[in-house]
Design a protein around this motif. Structure first.
Motif, PDB file in Angstrom:
ATOM      1  N   LEU A 194      -5.243  -2.554   2.245  1.00  0.00           N
ATOM      2  CA  LEU A 194      -5.756  -1.125   1.890  1.00  0.00           C
ATOM      3  C   LEU A 194      -6.529  -0.674   3.446  1.00  0.00           C
TER       4      LEU A 194
ATOM      5  N   HIS B 292      -5.248   9.670   0.862  1.00  0.00           N
ATOM      6  CA  HIS B 292      -5.224   9.232  -0.552  1.00  0.00           C
ATOM      7  C   HIS B 292      -4.437   7.851  -0.392  1.00  0.00           C
ATOM      8  N   THR B 293      -5.198   6.697  -0.794  1.00  0.00           N
ATOM      9  CA  THR B 293      -4.633   5.533  -0.480  1.00  0.00           C
ATOM     10  C   THR B 293      -4.575   4.699  -1.776  1.00  0.00           C
ATOM     11  N   LYS B 294      -3.413   4.125  -1.983  1.00  0.00           N
ATOM     12  CA  LYS B 294      -3.444   2.969  -3.236  1.00  0.00           C
ATOM     13  C   LYS B 294      -2.935   1.703  -2.715  1.00  0.00           C
TER      14      LYS B 294
ATOM     15  N   THR C 137      -9.779   6.231  -1.913  1.00  0.00           N
ATOM     16  CA  THR C 137      -9.172   5.154  -1.506  1.00  0.00           C
ATOM     17  C   THR C 137      -9.151   4.079  -2.489  1.00  0.00           C
TER      18      THR C 137
ATOM     19  N   ASP D  36     -14.516   5.211   1.448  1.00  0.00           N
ATOM     20  CA  ASP D  36     -14.380   6.527   1.272  1.00  0.00           C
ATOM     21  C   ASP D  36     -15.687   7.259   2.341  1.00  0.00           C
TER      22      ASP D  36
ATOM     23  N   VAL E 223       0.038   5.072   1.254  1.00  0.00           N
ATOM     24  CA  VAL E 223      -1.024   5.932   2.193  1.00  0.00           C
ATOM     25  C   VAL E 223      -0.542   6.976   2.476  1.00  0.00           C
TER      26      VAL E 223
ATOM     27  N   THR F 161      -4.622   1.949   6.010  1.00  0.00           N
ATOM     28  CA  THR F 161      -5.222   3.400   6.171  1.00  0.00           C
ATOM     29  C   THR F 161      -5.541   3.505   7.828  1.00  0.00           C
TER      30      THR F 161
ATOM     31  N   THR G  88       0.883  -1.070   0.106  1.00  0.00           N
ATOM     32  CA  THR G  88       0.029  -0.135  -0.076  1.00  0.00           C
ATOM     33  C   THR G  88       0.921   1.274  -0.112  1.00  0.00           C
TER      34      THR G  88
END
Length: 393
Positions: free
Chosen positions: A266, A254-256, A231, A237, A215, A270, A213
């Motif tokens: 994820l 903002h999370t990938k 996210t 979200d 973040v 987060t 991830t």
């Protein structure tokens, strides 16, 4: 972490009296203009601990007997105390400059024991004094200097003293790098420190990157409840936006993550990152510490109680009857709050009942936000104190 003002006495709080510069008679006490008024405002409004650090050349010798010093010194402290100005620690060095004592300012020797037991924030602490040795003390402590600079020249050093104190350090460069304010006006000192408090209310940025991830979270703890959350999981979200809206904490998340594998990494990461930045952002002095809220949402009732006491623990009494809500496995809600609890170092109890699963989890997030909002509020009667009888959180 504490914010500390290391404050000189003579020439800073009270006027010096040439040619001896010794305050050895009560009639010599002359406070700096408005120093009591603005020091009181600093204490009551800005959450600084005060530490007095003063050189008293030859104190205890025949020319400067202690019997003349202590009644005057205690009288000064008593006057300040009547306005709520209390020094948590007072440090006095009695040596002469030629003795080159490590305890004498700008040396930090007389502060050794205090610093060892004090968890203070160097970047937010200052030395306030009138001499160049006070500027050097700030450098040696790793913080900045507020230089009380009047139109007199009481900071002249002999060549031997310059060599001893500065060595190869350029005096002008030292002043440029260490002094953040040069003034003889305590109102300006108060206004400078007040602006720093406003700045501290701005956004804090924190990133956490792993192989699974990436973040990035931006937070303003005392904001307006504004948020921008992305996210890749729509319902997640929505829930994070509820935290922001109902706590009045401004959040940009903002999370990938590897959601092609599943949602676990994820959501968990987060929660970890949100807890980490929350822990970094909060100044625990004067906060309520405890937060609790019961929130109904149609058939559902969620109760959240939390303690920002430094101990990580999650009690989770929630039962879901569906495997997923939106695209989120219901088991991940426990993991989110567990991750937050662990990295924010807080104790959380969550209990929810009801039939509608969507309402159940949304009421939990809203109640959590309300409890957070309550716990971080400042108690005006405890501005300088940690909300713990142990004196530590």
């Amino acid at each position: 972490m504490k914010k500390i003002l290391f404050i000189d006495r003579d020439g800073t709080i009270i006027k010096e009296v040439p040619p001896t510069y010794q305050i050895d008679d009560i009639n010599k006490i002359n406070f700096y203009p408005k120093v009591i008024f603005f020091l009181s405002k600093i204490v009551h409004e800005l959450n600084y601990d005060l530490v007095m650090v003063t050189n008293q050349d030859g104190l205890g010798t025949e020319k400067f007997p202690e019997k003349n010093f202590w009644p005057i010194h205690n009288h000064i402290l008593k006057i300040l105390k009547t306005e709520g100005i209390n020094f948590s620690s007072v440090h006095i060095d009695k040596s002469f400059p030629e003795e080159k004592s490590p305890n004498r300012k700008p040396g930090t020797g007389m502060l050794t024991s205090y610093l060892k037991n004090s968890n203070y924030n160097r970047s937010k602490s200052f030395v306030i004094g009138d001499r160049i040795t006070d500027v050097l003390l700030a450098k040696n402590l790793g913080c900045k200097s507020i230089w009380i600079k009047e139109h007199h020249n009481n900071d002249q050093l002999t060549k031997k003293e310059e060599k001893f104190y500065f060595g190869k350090i350029n005096k002008d460069i030292l002043i440029k790098n260490v002094v953040v304010l040069q003034t003889d006006n305590w109102k300006e000192i108060y206004e400078f420190l007040s602006k720093l408090k406003e700045t501290s209310k701005k956004f804090l940025v924190h990133k956490r990157t792993t192989l699974e991830t990436d973040v990035k979270i931006i937070i303003r703890l005392y904001g307006k409840g504004e948020s921008h959350v992305q996210t890749g999981i729509g319902f997640f979200d929505h829930l994070l936006q509820q935290i922001s809206f109902h706590s009045l904490i401004d959040l940009n998340i903002h999370t990938k993550g590897d959601i092609h594998v599943d949602e676990h990494h994820l959501i968990e990461d987060t929660g970890i990152t949100l807890g980490e930045i929350f822990y970094q952002a909060i100044d625990k002095r004067g906060i309520e510490r405890y937060g609790f809220f019961s929130l109904p949402m149609d058939d559902c009732l969620a109760t959240v109680a939390l303690d920002l006491g430094g101990r990580s623990q999650l009690s989770w009494k929630v039962q879901f009857y569906r495997e997923k809500i939106g695209k989120i496995p219901t088991e991940m809600f426990f993991h989110f709050f567990q991750s937050f609890s662990s990295s924010a170092k807080c104790n959380i109890h969550i209990h929810a009942t009801g039939n509608n699963e969507h309402h159940k989890i949304e009421s939990i997030f809203k109640a959590f936000a309300k409890a957070i909002k309550m716990s971080i509020q400042k108690d005006p009667n405890r501005k300088l104190h940690l909300p713990s009888s142990k004196g530590i959180l």
